[in-house]
Design a protein around this motif. Structure first.
Motif, PDB file in Angstrom:
ATOM      1  N   VAL A 194       0.805  -1.212   0.000  1.00  8.47           N
ATOM      2  CA  VAL A 194       0.000   0.000   0.000  1.00  8.47           C
ATOM      3  C   VAL A 194       0.841   1.266   0.000  1.00  8.47           C
ATOM      4  O   VAL A 194       0.305   2.357  -0.026  1.00  8.47           O
ATOM      5  CB  VAL A 194      -0.976   0.029   1.203  1.00  8.47           C
ATOM      6  CG1 VAL A 194      -2.008  -1.051   1.054  1.00  8.47           C
ATOM      7  CG2 VAL A 194      -0.233  -0.093   2.511  1.00  8.47           C
ATOM      8  N   ASP A 195       2.141   1.157   0.027  1.00  8.54           N
ATOM      9  CA  ASP A 195       2.997   2.334   0.034  1.00  8.54           C
ATOM     10  C   ASP A 195       3.553   2.571  -1.353  1.00  8.54           C
ATOM     11  O   ASP A 195       4.215   1.715  -1.903  1.00  8.54           O
ATOM     12  CB  ASP A 195       4.148   2.164   1.031  1.00  8.54           C
ATOM     13  CG  ASP A 195       3.656   2.105   2.448  1.00  8.54           C
ATOM     14  OD1 ASP A 195       4.241   1.340   3.218  1.00  8.54           O
ATOM     15  OD2 ASP A 195       2.688   2.798   2.777  1.00  8.54           O
ATOM     16  N   ASN A 196       3.302   3.733  -1.900  1.00 11.53           N
ATOM     17  CA  ASN A 196       3.788   4.064  -3.232  1.00 11.53           C
ATOM     18  C   ASN A 196       5.180   4.686  -3.139  1.00 11.53           C
ATOM     19  O   ASN A 196       5.330   5.860  -2.909  1.00 11.53           O
ATOM     20  CB  ASN A 196       2.836   5.025  -3.923  1.00 11.53           C
ATOM     21  CG  ASN A 196       3.219   5.271  -5.362  1.00 11.53           C
ATOM     22  OD1 ASN A 196       4.171   4.688  -5.860  1.00 11.53           O
ATOM     23  ND2 ASN A 196       2.487   6.133  -6.027  1.00 11.53           N
ATOM     24  N   GLY A 197       6.194   3.874  -3.324  1.00 11.51           N
ATOM     25  CA  GLY A 197       7.558   4.369  -3.323  1.00 11.51           C
ATOM     26  C   GLY A 197       8.231   4.437  -1.974  1.00 11.51           C
ATOM     27  O   GLY A 197       9.394   4.776  -1.891  1.00 11.51           O
ATOM     28  N   LEU A 198       7.516   4.143  -0.904  1.00 16.10           N
ATOM     29  CA  LEU A 198       8.135   4.203   0.417  1.00 16.10           C
ATOM     30  C   LEU A 198       8.848   2.908   0.768  1.00 16.10           C
ATOM     31  O   LEU A 198       9.785   2.908   1.554  1.00 16.10           O
ATOM     32  CB  LEU A 198       7.088   4.530   1.487  1.00 16.10           C
ATOM     33  CG  LEU A 198       6.403   5.884   1.341  1.00 16.10           C
ATOM     34  CD1 LEU A 198       5.350   6.061   2.410  1.00 16.10           C
ATOM     35  CD2 LEU A 198       7.420   7.006   1.399  1.00 16.10           C
ATOM     36  N   LEU A 199       8.394   1.817   0.202  1.00 13.30           N
ATOM     37  CA  LEU A 199       9.036   0.524   0.469  1.00 13.30           C
ATOM     38  C   LEU A 199      10.061   0.228  -0.612  1.00 13.30           C
ATOM     39  O   LEU A 199       9.749   0.293  -1.800  1.00 13.30           O
ATOM     40  CB  LEU A 199       7.999  -0.604   0.464  1.00 13.30           C
ATOM     41  CG  LEU A 199       6.950  -0.603   1.560  1.00 13.30           C
ATOM     42  CD1 LEU A 199       5.932  -1.702   1.296  1.00 13.30           C
ATOM     43  CD2 LEU A 199       7.610  -0.834   2.898  1.00 13.30           C
ATOM     44  N   ASN A 200      11.271  -0.093  -0.213  1.00 11.77           N
ATOM     45  CA  ASN A 200      12.279  -0.513  -1.183  1.00 11.77           C
ATOM     46  C   ASN A 200      12.223  -2.016  -1.410  1.00 11.77           C
ATOM     47  O   ASN A 200      12.709  -2.503  -2.422  1.00 11.77           O
ATOM     48  CB  ASN A 200      13.675  -0.117  -0.713  1.00 11.77           C
ATOM     49  CG  ASN A 200      13.858   1.381  -0.722  1.00 11.77           C
ATOM     50  OD1 ASN A 200      13.276   2.078  -1.536  1.00 11.77           O
ATOM     51  ND2 ASN A 200      14.662   1.877   0.192  1.00 11.77           N
ATOM     52  N   TYR A 201      11.665  -2.730  -0.437  1.00 12.11           N
ATOM     53  CA  TYR A 201      11.569  -4.184  -0.502  1.00 12.11           C
ATOM     54  C   TYR A 201      10.170  -4.615  -0.058  1.00 12.11           C
ATOM     55  O   TYR A 201       9.543  -3.947   0.745  1.00 12.11           O
ATOM     56  CB  TYR A 201      12.602  -4.842   0.428  1.00 12.11           C
ATOM     57  CG  TYR A 201      14.022  -4.597   0.006  1.00 12.11           C
ATOM     58  CD1 TYR A 201      14.667  -5.483  -0.852  1.00 12.11           C
ATOM     59  CD2 TYR A 201      14.723  -3.479   0.449  1.00 12.11           C
ATOM     60  CE1 TYR A 201      15.968  -5.255  -1.245  1.00 12.11           C
ATOM     61  CE2 TYR A 201      16.027  -3.255   0.047  1.00 12.11           C
ATOM     62  CZ  TYR A 201      16.641  -4.144  -0.802  1.00 12.11           C
ATOM     63  OH  TYR A 201      17.924  -3.927  -1.201  1.00 12.11           O
ATOM     64  N   CYS A 202       9.719  -5.753  -0.580  1.00 12.65           N
ATOM     65  CA  CYS A 202       8.460  -6.335  -0.115  1.00 12.65           C
ATOM     66  C   CYS A 202       8.673  -6.823   1.317  1.00 12.65           C
ATOM     67  O   CYS A 202       9.641  -7.543   1.599  1.00 12.65           O
ATOM     68  CB  CYS A 202       8.051  -7.491  -1.021  1.00 12.65           C
ATOM     69  SG  CYS A 202       6.631  -8.432  -0.414  1.00 12.65           S
ATOM     70  N   TYR A 203       7.791  -6.433   2.219  1.00 15.63           N
ATOM     71  CA  TYR A 203       7.944  -6.833   3.618  1.00 15.63           C
ATOM     72  C   TYR A 203       7.576  -8.286   3.845  1.00 15.63           C
ATOM     73  O   TYR A 203       7.827  -8.824   4.912  1.00 15.63           O
ATOM     74  CB  TYR A 203       7.131  -5.920   4.545  1.00 15.63           C
ATOM     75  CG  TYR A 203       5.691  -5.746   4.144  1.00 15.63           C
ATOM     76  CD1 TYR A 203       4.735  -6.680   4.475  1.00 15.63           C
ATOM     77  CD2 TYR A 203       5.302  -4.636   3.415  1.00 15.63           C
ATOM     78  CE1 TYR A 203       3.419  -6.511   4.088  1.00 15.63           C
ATOM     79  CE2 TYR A 203       3.992  -4.459   3.023  1.00 15.63           C
ATOM     80  CZ  TYR A 203       3.049  -5.410   3.372  1.00 15.63           C
ATOM     81  OH  TYR A 203       1.758  -5.239   2.980  1.00 15.63           O
ATOM     82  N   ASN A 204       7.008  -8.942   2.845  1.00 17.35           N
ATOM     83  CA  ASN A 204       6.643 -10.352   2.993  1.00 17.35           C
ATOM     84  C   ASN A 204       7.752 -11.285   2.509  1.00 17.35           C
ATOM     85  O   ASN A 204       8.152 -12.198   3.228  1.00 17.35           O
ATOM     86  CB  ASN A 204       5.343 -10.642   2.232  1.00 17.35           C
ATOM     87  CG  ASN A 204       4.855 -12.042   2.458  1.00 17.35           C
ATOM     88  OD1 ASN A 204       4.672 -12.457   3.592  1.00 17.35           O
ATOM     89  ND2 ASN A 204       4.681 -12.788   1.392  1.00 17.35           N
ATOM     90  N   CYS A 205       8.271 -11.053   1.292  1.00 17.71           N
ATOM     91  CA  CYS A 205       9.241 -12.001   0.719  1.00 17.71           C
ATOM     92  C   CYS A 205      10.637 -11.419   0.547  1.00 17.71           C
ATOM     93  O   CYS A 205      11.589 -12.149   0.297  1.00 17.71           O
ATOM     94  CB  CYS A 205       8.730 -12.509  -0.627  1.00 17.71           C
ATOM     95  SG  CYS A 205       8.697 -11.253  -1.928  1.00 17.71           S
ATOM     96  N   GLY A 206      10.795 -10.089   0.638  1.00 13.39           N
ATOM     97  CA  GLY A 206      12.117  -9.475   0.505  1.00 13.39           C
ATOM     98  C   GLY A 206      12.471  -9.069  -0.916  1.00 13.39           C
ATOM     99  O   GLY A 206      13.606  -8.656  -1.166  1.00 13.39           O
ATOM    100  N   GLN A 207      11.535  -9.151  -1.856  1.00 14.18           N
ATOM    101  CA  GLN A 207      11.804  -8.754  -3.240  1.00 14.18           C
ATOM    102  C   GLN A 207      12.103  -7.259  -3.307  1.00 14.18           C
ATOM    103  O   GLN A 207      11.378  -6.438  -2.768  1.00 14.18           O
ATOM    104  CB  GLN A 207      10.600  -9.073  -4.128  1.00 14.18           C
ATOM    105  CG  GLN A 207      10.708  -8.557  -5.550  1.00 14.18           C
ATOM    106  CD  GLN A 207      11.812  -9.242  -6.324  1.00 14.18           C
ATOM    107  OE1 GLN A 207      11.878 -10.468  -6.368  1.00 14.18           O
ATOM    108  NE2 GLN A 207      12.682  -8.457  -6.922  1.00 14.18           N
ATOM    109  N   LYS A 208      13.205  -6.896  -3.980  1.00 13.66           N
ATOM    110  CA  LYS A 208      13.544  -5.489  -4.159  1.00 13.66           C
ATOM    111  C   LYS A 208      12.577  -4.896  -5.182  1.00 13.66           C
ATOM    112  O   LYS A 208      12.303  -5.498  -6.210  1.00 13.66           O
ATOM    113  CB  LYS A 208      14.983  -5.334  -4.633  1.00 13.66           C
ATOM    114  CG  LYS A 208      15.442  -3.910  -4.692  1.00 13.66           C
ATOM    115  CD  LYS A 208      16.914  -3.811  -4.977  1.00 13.66           C
ATOM    116  CE  LYS A 208      17.342  -2.356  -4.919  1.00 13.66           C
ATOM    117  NZ  LYS A 208      18.780  -2.228  -5.148  1.00 13.66           N
TER     118      LYS A 208
END
Length: 96
Positions: free
Chosen positions: A71-85
């Motif tokens: 739900v974050d547009n550009g705030l997450l550098n990685y997926c918090y579930n699997c770690g995908q960049k």
């Protein structure tokens, strides 16, 4: 070996490589497969716009690897579930 002149000391010094060498040993096939997964996760992928928006006023995306909602547009550098960049370059172009 290459040398470069240090302008402060006016002495020649060996050129230092700009990176560190890391040795990774894969002793079993499972180790090698785990290493391939880690390398694949470190390659940035573009998030997928979700068909259904979960939260109002926020654009929802899906992780290209695991499919979980982001739900974050550009705030997450990685997926918090699997770690995908994640690569937000196209999504962030309009906000500059």
């Amino acid at each position: 070996m290459d040398f470069v002149l240090n302008k402060e000391t006016m002495e020649f010094e060996p050129v230092k490589p700009p990176y560190k060498t890391v040795e990774i040993r894969c002793e079993t096939k499972e180790d090698y497969n785990d290493f391939e997964k880690i390398v694949a996760l470190s390659q940035p992928k573009k998030p997928i716009p979700a068909d259904e928006q979960v939260i109002r006023y926020v654009t929802t995306y899906e992780c290209p690897n695991c499919g979980k909602h982001l739900v974050d547009n550009g705030l997450l550098n990685y997926c918090y579930n699997c770690g995908q960049k994640l690569d937000w370059s196209d999504e962030m172009d309009g906000e500059k």
